[in-house]
Design a protein around this motif. Sequence first.
Motif, PDB file in Angstrom:
ATOM      1  N   GLU A 183       1.561  37.381  23.397  1.00  0.00           N
ATOM      2  CA  GLU A 183       2.933  37.185  23.257  1.00  0.00           C
ATOM      3  C   GLU A 183       2.855  38.022  21.893  1.00  0.00           C
ATOM      4  O   GLU A 183       4.566  38.512  22.284  1.00  0.00           O
ATOM      5  CB  GLU A 183       3.447  36.084  23.501  1.00  0.00           C
ATOM      6  N   GLY A 184       2.712  38.402  20.818  1.00  0.00           N
ATOM      7  CA  GLY A 184       3.722  38.781  19.746  1.00  0.00           C
ATOM      8  C   GLY A 184       2.598  40.127  19.299  1.00  0.00           C
ATOM      9  O   GLY A 184       2.939  40.683  17.604  1.00  0.00           O
ATOM     10  N   ALA A 185       1.965  40.327  20.024  1.00  0.00           N
ATOM     11  CA  ALA A 185       1.260  41.382  19.949  1.00  0.00           C
ATOM     12  C   ALA A 185       2.275  42.371  19.438  1.00  0.00           C
ATOM     13  O   ALA A 185       1.561  43.714  18.616  1.00  0.00           O
ATOM     14  CB  ALA A 185      -0.166  42.458  20.756  1.00  0.00           C
ATOM     15  N   HIS A 187       4.734  42.409  17.760  1.00  0.00           N
ATOM     16  CA  HIS A 187       6.134  41.917  17.549  1.00  0.00           C
ATOM     17  C   HIS A 187       5.810  42.148  15.853  1.00  0.00           C
ATOM     18  O   HIS A 187       6.353  41.390  15.331  1.00  0.00           O
ATOM     19  CB  HIS A 187       6.823  40.924  17.880  1.00  0.00           C
ATOM     20  N   GLY A 188       4.333  42.719  15.745  1.00  0.00           N
ATOM     21  CA  GLY A 188       3.800  42.197  14.520  1.00  0.00           C
ATOM     22  C   GLY A 188       3.409  40.739  13.994  1.00  0.00           C
ATOM     23  O   GLY A 188       3.043  40.967  12.934  1.00  0.00           O
ATOM     24  N   VAL A 189       2.850  39.980  15.330  1.00  0.00           N
ATOM     25  CA  VAL A 189       2.846  38.818  15.013  1.00  0.00           C
ATOM     26  C   VAL A 189       1.095  38.364  15.225  1.00  0.00           C
ATOM     27  O   VAL A 189       1.499  38.910  16.218  1.00  0.00           O
ATOM     28  CB  VAL A 189       3.654  37.437  15.688  1.00  0.00           C
ATOM     29  N   THR A 190       0.588  38.311  14.245  1.00  0.00           N
ATOM     30  CA  THR A 190      -0.861  37.512  14.604  1.00  0.00           C
ATOM     31  C   THR A 190      -1.437  35.958  14.393  1.00  0.00           C
ATOM     32  O   THR A 190       0.016  35.398  14.687  1.00  0.00           O
ATOM     33  CB  THR A 190      -1.513  38.155  13.129  1.00  0.00           C
ATOM     34  N   CYS A 191      -1.828  35.578  16.191  1.00  0.00           N
ATOM     35  CA  CYS A 191      -1.831  34.112  15.635  1.00  0.00           C
ATOM     36  C   CYS A 191      -3.737  34.816  16.050  1.00  0.00           C
ATOM     37  O   CYS A 191      -4.166  34.640  17.053  1.00  0.00           O
ATOM     38  CB  CYS A 191      -2.101  33.587  17.463  1.00  0.00           C
ATOM     39  N   ASN A 192      -4.666  33.863  15.373  1.00  0.00           N
ATOM     40  CA  ASN A 192      -5.718  33.420  14.925  1.00  0.00           C
ATOM     41  C   ASN A 192      -6.381  31.844  14.737  1.00  0.00           C
ATOM     42  O   ASN A 192      -5.848  31.634  14.599  1.00  0.00           O
ATOM     43  CB  ASN A 192      -6.463  34.375  13.999  1.00  0.00           C
ATOM     44  N   GLY A 251      -2.105  37.998   5.101  1.00  0.00           N
ATOM     45  CA  GLY A 251      -1.971  39.339   4.540  1.00  0.00           C
ATOM     46  C   GLY A 251      -1.995  39.873   5.464  1.00  0.00           C
ATOM     47  O   GLY A 251      -2.398  40.331   7.268  1.00  0.00           O
ATOM     48  N   ASP A 252      -1.315  41.483   5.274  1.00  0.00           N
ATOM     49  CA  ASP A 252      -1.259  42.517   5.223  1.00  0.00           C
ATOM     50  C   ASP A 252      -2.574  43.300   6.204  1.00  0.00           C
ATOM     51  O   ASP A 252      -2.605  44.710   7.130  1.00  0.00           O
ATOM     52  CB  ASP A 252       0.126  43.645   4.612  1.00  0.00           C
ATOM     53  N   ARG A 253      -3.131  43.172   5.455  1.00  0.00           N
ATOM     54  CA  ARG A 253      -4.851  43.809   6.484  1.00  0.00           C
ATOM     55  C   ARG A 253      -5.337  43.327   6.890  1.00  0.00           C
ATOM     56  O   ARG A 253      -5.778  43.907   7.317  1.00  0.00           O
ATOM     57  CB  ARG A 253      -5.583  43.449   4.600  1.00  0.00           C
ATOM     58  N   ALA A 254      -4.496  42.414   7.509  1.00  0.00           N
ATOM     59  CA  ALA A 254      -5.504  41.834   8.997  1.00  0.00           C
ATOM     60  C   ALA A 254      -4.454  41.428  10.054  1.00  0.00           C
ATOM     61  O   ALA A 254      -4.240  41.587  10.829  1.00  0.00           O
ATOM     62  CB  ALA A 254      -5.487  40.091   8.734  1.00  0.00           C
ATOM     63  N   ALA A 255      -3.631  42.328   9.933  1.00  0.00           N
ATOM     64  CA  ALA A 255      -2.459  43.103  10.646  1.00  0.00           C
ATOM     65  C   ALA A 255      -3.855  43.304  12.663  1.00  0.00           C
ATOM     66  O   ALA A 255      -2.442  43.224  13.274  1.00  0.00           O
ATOM     67  CB  ALA A 255      -1.516  43.939  10.928  1.00  0.00           C
ATOM     68  N   SER A 256      -4.220  43.783  12.262  1.00  0.00           N
ATOM     69  CA  SER A 256      -4.573  44.341  13.860  1.00  0.00           C
ATOM     70  C   SER A 256      -5.997  42.527  13.830  1.00  0.00           C
ATOM     71  O   SER A 256      -6.638  43.123  14.979  1.00  0.00           O
ATOM     72  CB  SER A 256      -5.416  45.209  13.251  1.00  0.00           C
ATOM     73  N   ILE A 257      -5.707  41.863  13.229  1.00  0.00           N
ATOM     74  CA  ILE A 257      -6.861  40.617  13.957  1.00  0.00           C
ATOM     75  C   ILE A 257      -6.049  39.760  14.787  1.00  0.00           C
ATOM     76  O   ILE A 257      -5.554  38.667  13.782  1.00  0.00           O
ATOM     77  CB  ILE A 257      -7.903  40.371  12.803  1.00  0.00           C
ATOM     78  N   THR A 258      -6.318  39.300  15.918  1.00  0.00           N
ATOM     79  CA  THR A 258      -5.659  38.650  16.803  1.00  0.00           C
ATOM     80  C   THR A 258      -6.225  37.759  17.739  1.00  0.00           C
ATOM     81  O   THR A 258      -7.077  38.646  18.347  1.00  0.00           O
ATOM     82  CB  THR A 258      -3.829  39.259  17.021  1.00  0.00           C
ATOM     83  N   GLY A 259      -5.892  36.615  17.891  1.00  0.00           N
ATOM     84  CA  GLY A 259      -6.849  36.343  19.144  1.00  0.00           C
ATOM     85  C   GLY A 259      -7.673  36.060  19.457  1.00  0.00           C
ATOM     86  O   GLY A 259      -8.520  36.120  20.516  1.00  0.00           O
ATOM     87  N   THR A 260      -8.172  35.717  18.104  1.00  0.00           N
ATOM     88  CA  THR A 260      -9.098  35.166  17.435  1.00  0.00           C
ATOM     89  C   THR A 260      -9.925  34.149  17.037  1.00  0.00           C
ATOM     90  O   THR A 260      -9.157  34.099  16.201  1.00  0.00           O
ATOM     91  CB  THR A 260     -10.014  36.299  16.304  1.00  0.00           C
ATOM     92  N   THR A 261     -11.290  33.645  17.526  1.00  0.00           N
ATOM     93  CA  THR A 261     -11.570  32.182  17.387  1.00  0.00           C
ATOM     94  C   THR A 261     -12.842  32.576  15.987  1.00  0.00           C
ATOM     95  O   THR A 261     -14.129  33.047  17.002  1.00  0.00           O
ATOM     96  CB  THR A 261     -12.379  31.238  18.563  1.00  0.00           C
ATOM     97  N   ILE A 262     -12.280  32.710  14.862  1.00  0.00           N
ATOM     98  CA  ILE A 262     -13.421  32.430  13.381  1.00  0.00           C
ATOM     99  C   ILE A 262     -14.314  31.636  12.853  1.00  0.00           C
ATOM    100  O   ILE A 262     -14.354  30.490  12.590  1.00  0.00           O
ATOM    101  CB  ILE A 262     -12.475  33.655  12.717  1.00  0.00           C
ATOM    102  N   SER A 263     -15.610  31.431  13.658  1.00  0.00           N
ATOM    103  CA  SER A 263     -16.734  30.459  12.927  1.00  0.00           C
ATOM    104  C   SER A 263     -17.090  30.642  11.654  1.00  0.00           C
ATOM    105  O   SER A 263     -17.036  31.761  11.371  1.00  0.00           O
ATOM    106  CB  SER A 263     -17.683  30.595  14.011  1.00  0.00           C
TER     107      SER A 263
END
Length: 271
Positions: A183-185, A187-192, A251-263
């Motif tokens: 839903e945020g993809a 709009h500049g909103v990430t969720c991880n 941060g800004d450098r993680a703008a393309s990281i979204t919807g992930t589950t990072i172990s």
Amino acid sequence: MDMPATHTTSALPLSKRCAVVTGSTSGIGLGIARALASAGAEVVINGIADERTIEALCEECGTLRGRASYDGADLFDPAQAVALVERAAARFGRVDILVNNAGVQHVSPVEQFAPAQWDRIIALNLSAAFHTIRTAFASMKTAGFGRIVNVASAHALVASPFKAAYVAAKHGIAGLTKTVALEGAQHGVTCNAICPGYVWTPLVEKQIDDTAAARGLTRDEVIRDVLLAAQPSKRFATVEEVGALAAFLCGDRAASITGTTISIDGGWTAQ
């Protein structure tokens, strides 16, 4: 010629950002709050602690590179979860970063699992995250920037016996994370979601002593054969490692990281 060290915007990637971190008076949440403050963020700390501890934590974050204030909202109450975000936005003008970390645990066979414990765990570990996200999301979209980090667990990806509510809540957090990311993809909103295994915290240290006493084991046996039995690295993650990952995701450098589950589990979920 050596030049004097100065703090620049690039050295403070979260400068002028407002961050709300739930469950951040100790353990993983505190590690994340410290990392965000070190990156320049204004941090709203939330959790349970005595007044002297709260003052010390806020002062400590102030000696880093950001600042901190405290909000004692009880996140078992949906209205207070909403109010936590609303108060931060009113004070700082916005909430740029939301870290949902607050949680509780209860261990019991499913047939003996008290319904009240189920309700309590779902309320804090899952529903509170929904309420804070729902409250912050619209303004993040309008601003064109938002970072939501949900602290899940290896139990968002795999199960263990006797933890029905916790595993269900953490699996729910993984699903919520993916939905909000979609839903945020645009709009500049990430969720991880960050999925730690065992992390060295005061609560884990106490669990070692309690388990050793209950089972007649040494501390080393509890660590090796009980807590880290499923963690191939045979070491605890640190709160600093989790905090560093959270700060990067914000941060800004993680703008393309979204919807992930990072172990961050020493290989636990690779098995």
